[in-house]
Design a protein around this motif. Structure first.
Motif, PDB file in Angstrom:
ATOM      1  N   VAL A 124       1.079  -1.128   0.014  1.00  0.00           N
ATOM      2  CA  VAL A 124      -0.241  -0.022   0.043  1.00  0.00           C
ATOM      3  C   VAL A 124       0.891   1.103  -0.044  1.00  0.00           C
ATOM      4  N   GLU A 125       0.454   2.195  -0.869  1.00  0.00           N
ATOM      5  CA  GLU A 125       1.183   3.560  -0.734  1.00  0.00           C
ATOM      6  C   GLU A 125       0.680   4.419   0.078  1.00  0.00           C
ATOM      7  N   VAL A 126       1.249   4.544   1.432  1.00  0.00           N
ATOM      8  CA  VAL A 126       0.698   5.238   2.368  1.00  0.00           C
ATOM      9  C   VAL A 126       1.233   6.712   2.259  1.00  0.00           C
ATOM     10  N   VAL A 127       0.137   7.479   2.566  1.00  0.00           N
ATOM     11  CA  VAL A 127       0.578   9.104   2.914  1.00  0.00           C
ATOM     12  C   VAL A 127      -0.031   9.252   4.253  1.00  0.00           C
ATOM     13  N   GLY A 128       0.845   9.957   4.704  1.00  0.00           N
ATOM     14  CA  GLY A 128       0.512  10.251   6.252  1.00  0.00           C
ATOM     15  C   GLY A 128       1.485  11.479   6.820  1.00  0.00           C
ATOM     16  N   VAL A 129       1.293  11.624   8.378  1.00  0.00           N
ATOM     17  CA  VAL A 129       1.847  12.479   8.703  1.00  0.00           C
ATOM     18  C   VAL A 129       2.793  11.933  10.197  1.00  0.00           C
ATOM     19  N   MET A 130       4.032  12.273  10.381  1.00  0.00           N
ATOM     20  CA  MET A 130       4.754  11.625  11.283  1.00  0.00           C
ATOM     21  C   MET A 130       4.376  12.133  12.761  1.00  0.00           C
ATOM     22  N   ARG A 131       3.848  11.194  13.696  1.00  0.00           N
ATOM     23  CA  ARG A 131       3.521  11.662  15.031  1.00  0.00           C
ATOM     24  C   ARG A 131       4.440  11.196  16.410  1.00  0.00           C
ATOM     25  N   TRP A 132       4.575  11.586  17.223  1.00  0.00           N
ATOM     26  CA  TRP A 132       5.222  10.918  18.546  1.00  0.00           C
ATOM     27  C   TRP A 132       4.372  10.652  19.389  1.00  0.00           C
ATOM     28  N   PRO A 133       4.882   9.603  20.325  1.00  0.00           N
ATOM     29  CA  PRO A 133       3.792   9.014  21.289  1.00  0.00           C
ATOM     30  C   PRO A 133       3.397   9.833  22.266  1.00  0.00           C
ATOM     31  N   GLU A 134       2.021   9.791  22.868  1.00  0.00           N
ATOM     32  CA  GLU A 134       1.627  10.672  23.881  1.00  0.00           C
ATOM     33  C   GLU A 134       2.106  10.135  25.124  1.00  0.00           C
ATOM     34  N   GLN A 135       2.100  11.403  25.961  1.00  0.00           N
ATOM     35  CA  GLN A 135       2.634  11.080  27.258  1.00  0.00           C
ATOM     36  C   GLN A 135       1.260  10.866  28.328  1.00  0.00           C
ATOM     37  N   GLU A 187       0.115   9.123  11.181  1.00  0.00           N
ATOM     38  CA  GLU A 187      -1.143   9.348  11.075  1.00  0.00           C
ATOM     39  C   GLU A 187      -1.549   9.200   9.604  1.00  0.00           C
ATOM     40  N   GLN A 188      -2.226   8.056   9.260  1.00  0.00           N
ATOM     41  CA  GLN A 188      -2.461   8.024   7.728  1.00  0.00           C
ATOM     42  C   GLN A 188      -3.380   9.166   7.288  1.00  0.00           C
ATOM     43  N   GLU A 189      -3.290   9.619   5.958  1.00  0.00           N
ATOM     44  CA  GLU A 189      -4.202  10.414   5.410  1.00  0.00           C
ATOM     45  C   GLU A 189      -4.832   9.788   4.389  1.00  0.00           C
ATOM     46  N   ALA A 190      -3.989   8.878   3.393  1.00  0.00           N
ATOM     47  CA  ALA A 190      -4.481   8.204   2.267  1.00  0.00           C
ATOM     48  C   ALA A 190      -3.749   6.800   2.236  1.00  0.00           C
ATOM     49  N   PRO A 191      -4.174   5.690   1.497  1.00  0.00           N
ATOM     50  CA  PRO A 191      -5.414   5.838   0.728  1.00  0.00           C
ATOM     51  C   PRO A 191      -6.630   5.465   1.689  1.00  0.00           C
ATOM     52  N   VAL A 192      -7.845   5.933   1.281  1.00  0.00           N
ATOM     53  CA  VAL A 192      -9.081   5.402   1.967  1.00  0.00           C
ATOM     54  C   VAL A 192      -9.351   3.909   1.313  1.00  0.00           C
ATOM     55  N   PRO A 193      -9.496   2.982   2.677  1.00  0.00           N
ATOM     56  CA  PRO A 193      -9.612   1.503   2.304  1.00  0.00           C
ATOM     57  C   PRO A 193     -10.950   1.371   1.644  1.00  0.00           C
ATOM     58  N   PRO A 194     -11.179   0.294   0.998  1.00  0.00           N
ATOM     59  CA  PRO A 194     -12.648  -0.017   0.530  1.00  0.00           C
ATOM     60  C   PRO A 194     -13.613  -0.222   1.623  1.00  0.00           C
ATOM     61  N   GLY A 195     -14.805   0.364   1.330  1.00  0.00           N
ATOM     62  CA  GLY A 195     -15.638   0.486   2.535  1.00  0.00           C
ATOM     63  C   GLY A 195     -15.379   1.765   3.552  1.00  0.00           C
TER      64      GLY A 195
END
Length: 250
Positions: A147-158, A196-204
């Protein structure tokens, strides 16, 4: 019966110390809120700028130990990956400040994805409502192949004082902490971040990914005015009291 002079003097000293300390504390809180306002405005500007950039290639595995939230969080990235079949962890959410399309309670679906070089990155694939918590109810959206994932890098919450304890036995988590998830579920990942994934939107349509939007509250000026107002009020009360006290001595 007159009040002894030493006692009157002591009362003035005590009231003066109380007023000075109180005003100093209130002014300090007001100044702190102004500092927080500057910090919040800089954060909003930084995050907005990073989210507006075109996605870049995911940093190489060798560079991961050098990545830090201050410089790299909210960077948009893209990469090919293959999700591990049947593996996911659910993070309970009552809503999201960064996803305006998510208003009610539900779950974020975290899943491990294997990169071309074999490394594992944890991806927040998106949101599901409570009635679609069971993966069987959204089997159509299960990823297959690369899957070609497009997203944003995030760090763990405290973890905060009031954050509930995670429940690995029921696969429900209350903190976005992919390191803890990976340890509990034996996912072999060394990434200090998650995606944090932006795309792609999965089937359904589920899990529902989406673009992040900056929607952080900035009420610090109002709070600062409140603290400064309280400081002014306390100073005024002290002056009125002192004036009355001096009149009674005459």
């Amino acid at each position: 019966m007159s009040v002894p002079r030493d006692r009157r003097r002591g009362g003035v000293i005590e009231a003066t110390v109380f007023a000075v300390v109180g005003v100093a504390i209130l002014l300090g809180l007001g100044i702190w809120q102004l500092d927080r306002k500057v910090w919040k405005e800089n954060l909003i500007a930084t995050v907005t700028a990073r989210l507006a950039r075109a996605p870049e290639n995911l940093p190489s595995r060798e560079s991961w130990p050098r990545l830090v939230p201050e410089a790299d969080e909210y960077t948009r990235v893209k990469f090919p990956a293959e999700f591990l079949a049947g593996e996911e962890a659910l993070v309970y959410s009552a809503g999201s400040a960064f996803r305006p399309d998510v208003q009610g309670p539900g779950y974020w679906v975290f899943a491990p994805a294997r990169l071309a070089g074999g490394s594992i990155v944890v991806v927040d694939r998106g949101f599901v409502p409570p009635e679609r918590k069971d993966s069987a109810s959204r089997a159509q959206g299960a990823p297959h192949g690369t899957v070609e994932v497009v997203g944003v890098m995030r760090w763990p919450e405290q973890r905060g004082m009031f954050t509930p304890a995670d429940d690995p036995k029921t696969n429900v988590w209350y903190l976005r902490d992919p390191v803890a998830m990976a340890a509990a579920k034996k996912w072999d990942t060394a990434a200090p971040f998650y995606i944090e994934q932006e795309a792609p939107v999965p089937p359904g349509g589920l899990p529902k990914p989406g673009k992040l939007a900056v929607n952080l509250p900035d009420n610090h000026l109002q709070y600062a005015i409140t603290w400064f107002g309280l400081a002014l009020g306390l100073a005024g009360v002290y002056v009125v009291w002192l004036a009355g006290h001096m009149r009674r001595r005459v």
